[in-house]
Design a protein around this motif. Structure first.
Motif, PDB file in Angstrom:
ATOM      1  N   LEU A   1     100.953  31.230 -50.321  1.00  0.00           N
ATOM      2  CA  LEU A   1     100.191  31.424 -49.078  1.00  0.00           C
ATOM      3  C   LEU A   1      99.837  30.086 -48.430  1.00  0.00           C
ATOM      4  N   ASP A   2     100.698  29.085 -48.583  1.00  0.00           N
ATOM      5  CA  ASP A   2     100.359  27.744 -48.098  1.00  0.00           C
ATOM      6  C   ASP A   2     100.258  27.653 -46.577  1.00  0.00           C
ATOM      7  N   GLU A   3     100.745  28.655 -45.842  1.00  0.00           N
ATOM      8  CA  GLU A   3     100.603  28.621 -44.383  1.00  0.00           C
ATOM      9  C   GLU A   3      99.250  29.152 -43.923  1.00  0.00           C
ATOM     10  N   PHE A   4      98.435  29.633 -44.866  1.00  0.00           N
ATOM     11  CA  PHE A   4      97.096  30.124 -44.557  1.00  0.00           C
ATOM     12  C   PHE A   4      96.041  29.229 -45.200  1.00  0.00           C
ATOM     13  N   VAL A   5      94.790  29.432 -44.819  1.00  0.00           N
ATOM     14  CA  VAL A   5      93.671  28.773 -45.480  1.00  0.00           C
ATOM     15  C   VAL A   5      93.217  29.700 -46.601  1.00  0.00           C
TER      16      VAL A   5
ATOM     17  N   THR B   1      96.387  31.654 -40.114  1.00  0.00           N
ATOM     18  CA  THR B   1      96.647  30.560 -39.184  1.00  0.00           C
ATOM     19  C   THR B   1      97.959  30.829 -38.457  1.00  0.00           C
ATOM     20  N   GLU B   2      98.129  30.152 -37.335  1.00  0.00           N
ATOM     21  CA  GLU B   2      99.384  30.208 -36.585  1.00  0.00           C
ATOM     22  C   GLU B   2      99.816  28.789 -36.295  1.00  0.00           C
ATOM     23  N   GLN B   3     101.120  28.597 -36.237  1.00  0.00           N
ATOM     24  CA  GLN B   3     101.657  27.276 -35.938  1.00  0.00           C
ATOM     25  C   GLN B   3     101.410  26.970 -34.466  1.00  0.00           C
ATOM     26  N   GLY B   4     100.706  25.880 -34.187  1.00  0.00           N
ATOM     27  CA  GLY B   4     100.437  25.470 -32.819  1.00  0.00           C
ATOM     28  C   GLY B   4     101.614  24.722 -32.218  1.00  0.00           C
ATOM     29  N   GLU B   5     101.612  24.586 -30.919  1.00  0.00           N
ATOM     30  CA  GLU B   5     102.705  23.893 -30.231  1.00  0.00           C
ATOM     31  C   GLU B   5     102.792  22.425 -30.627  1.00  0.00           C
TER      32      GLU B   5
ATOM     33  N   ILE C   1      90.908  35.829 -38.164  1.00  0.00           N
ATOM     34  CA  ILE C   1      91.370  36.969 -38.963  1.00  0.00           C
ATOM     35  C   ILE C   1      91.299  36.572 -40.434  1.00  0.00           C
ATOM     36  N   ASN C   2      90.569  37.344 -41.213  1.00  0.00           N
ATOM     37  CA  ASN C   2      90.385  37.072 -42.635  1.00  0.00           C
ATOM     38  C   ASN C   2      90.690  38.308 -43.460  1.00  0.00           C
TER      39      ASN C   2
ATOM     40  N   GLU D   1      83.861  49.513 -48.669  1.00  0.00           N
ATOM     41  CA  GLU D   1      82.715  49.163 -47.831  1.00  0.00           C
ATOM     42  C   GLU D   1      82.851  47.801 -47.151  1.00  0.00           C
ATOM     43  N   THR D   2      83.779  46.971 -47.614  1.00  0.00           N
ATOM     44  CA  THR D   2      83.952  45.646 -47.038  1.00  0.00           C
ATOM     45  C   THR D   2      84.591  45.753 -45.675  1.00  0.00           C
ATOM     46  N   SER D   3      84.083  44.974 -44.720  1.00  0.00           N
ATOM     47  CA  SER D   3      84.591  45.043 -43.348  1.00  0.00           C
ATOM     48  C   SER D   3      85.957  44.377 -43.181  1.00  0.00           C
ATOM     49  N   GLN D   4      86.362  43.565 -44.147  1.00  0.00           N
ATOM     50  CA  GLN D   4      87.660  42.903 -44.099  1.00  0.00           C
ATOM     51  C   GLN D   4      88.608  43.579 -45.086  1.00  0.00           C
TER      52      GLN D   4
END
Length: 95
Positions: free
Chosen positions: A23-27, A44-48, A57-58, A88-91
């Motif tokens: 999952l190295d492309e995410f935090v 995360t998303e790759q920025g320009e 988004i978590n 019960e968790t919102s995520q």
């Protein structure tokens, strides 16, 4: 007498490392006080400009590791309290 490290402890460490690597492309944040949730992941998303842009988004991950599989399946028992927490968790929670 030397203190011993179990094969389960070794497997857990290896599985945590593998998850973080995949999952190295995410935090990926490890949750130190483990009450049924091991990691919180932020998308995360790759920025320009080549940098990762952190999104709001978590999701959570409950990591399980095993050396024994039934074909291409792994099965685990989960406590009712854990399942209630996940519902019960919102995520979202990924097992």
């Amino acid at each position: 007498m030397a203190k011993k490290r179990s094969s389960n402890q070794q497997l857990e460490q290896a599985s945590r490392g593998e998850l973080i690597s995949r999952l190295d492309e995410f935090v990926v944040n490890s949750l130190d006080n483990d009450f049924g949730l091991d990691f919180q992941v932020t998308v995360t998303e790759q920025g320009e400009d080549g940098h990762q842009e952190v999104r709001s988004i978590n999701f959570y991950i409950q990591l399980k590791a095993s050396e024994e599989f039934e074909g291409d399946r792994a099965t685990f028992d989960l406590a009712t309290d854990d399942l209630e927490l996940y519902v019960e968790t919102s995520q979202p929670v990924v097992l």
